[in-house]
Design a protein around this motif. Structure first.
Motif, PDB file in Angstrom:
ATOM      1  N   TYR A 125      -0.604   0.881  -3.439  1.00  0.00           N
ATOM      2  CA  TYR A 125       0.498   0.476  -4.006  1.00  0.00           C
ATOM      3  C   TYR A 125      -0.296  -0.031  -5.568  1.00  0.00           C
ATOM      4  N   GLN A 134       2.044   5.292  -4.867  1.00  0.00           N
ATOM      5  CA  GLN A 134       3.297   4.694  -4.390  1.00  0.00           C
ATOM      6  C   GLN A 134       3.817   5.445  -2.830  1.00  0.00           C
ATOM      7  N   CYS A 164       3.444  -7.023  -4.047  1.00  0.00           N
ATOM      8  CA  CYS A 164       2.140  -6.219  -4.477  1.00  0.00           C
ATOM      9  C   CYS A 164       0.982  -6.116  -5.024  1.00  0.00           C
TER      10      CYS A 164
END
Length: 181
Positions: A125, A134, A164
């Motif tokens: 990510y 992603q 994230c």
């Protein structure tokens, strides 16, 4: 252990390592674990890797931890693969190598290790040590989401909370930990 049965060595080693004060003998426990591990008992290899990684009952030795984890990983153990990923990510006993860490996490996740799937998802990510992807990250977050009952952060909550940034809850180490013996 007169018959030199490696499984018996493993169990006896465990008793010496975890017994109460009357029978606890770390030195003997490690000796029996090493005998079992040298005869191919994967759980003994994994346990020794943990012993030398953590340094709680024996002197911490990353090189010995890698040795034992590598033997267990060669036998296909998903926990050992995850531990090797953590060690490469942290540079424990080796140079930091995020790409190599990601390889170990991937192998572990492919064998069903939810903690490794979660760590790999974070790396994918954010693009840490791997190409940012992603779509793949979401797949691994979903894989790790099934483990929230085991104490891992659920993948879906990671995405919904916008966490994230590459920071993980808990420690990488705890996501690879062995079950209680």
């Amino acid at each position: 252990v007169d018959q030199e049965d490696p499984t018996a060595m493993y169990h006896l080693g465990g008793l010496y390592l975890q017994g109460d004060d009357e029978i606890k003998d770390v030195e003997k426990g490690i000796q029996f674990m090493e005998q079992a591990a040298n005869r191919g008992v994967t759980q003994a290899q994994l346990w020794l890797g943990e012993i030398y990684l953590n340094g709680a009952i024996a002197q911490q030795d990353f090189h010995l931890a890698v040795k034992w984890f590598q033997l267990a990983a060669n036998a296909g153990d998903k926990g050992a693969l995850c531990h090797l990923g953590v060690m490469h990510e942290r540079g424990e006993g080796m140079e930091v190598d995020l790409a190599k860490a990601a390889e170990f996490y991937l192998k572990s996740a492919e064998k069903g290790h939810a903690g490794a799937a979660y760590i790999l998802a974070v790396m994918l990510y954010s693009g840490q040590g791997v190409d940012k992807d992603q779509a793949k990250a979401i797949r691994f977050f979903e894989q790790s989401g099934s483990c929230s009952a085991e104490g891992y952060p659920a993948g879906s909550s990671f995405l919904s909370k916008g966490c994230c940034s590459g920071q993980r809850q808990g420690t990488m180490q705890s996501w690879c930990d062995l079950p209680s013996w």
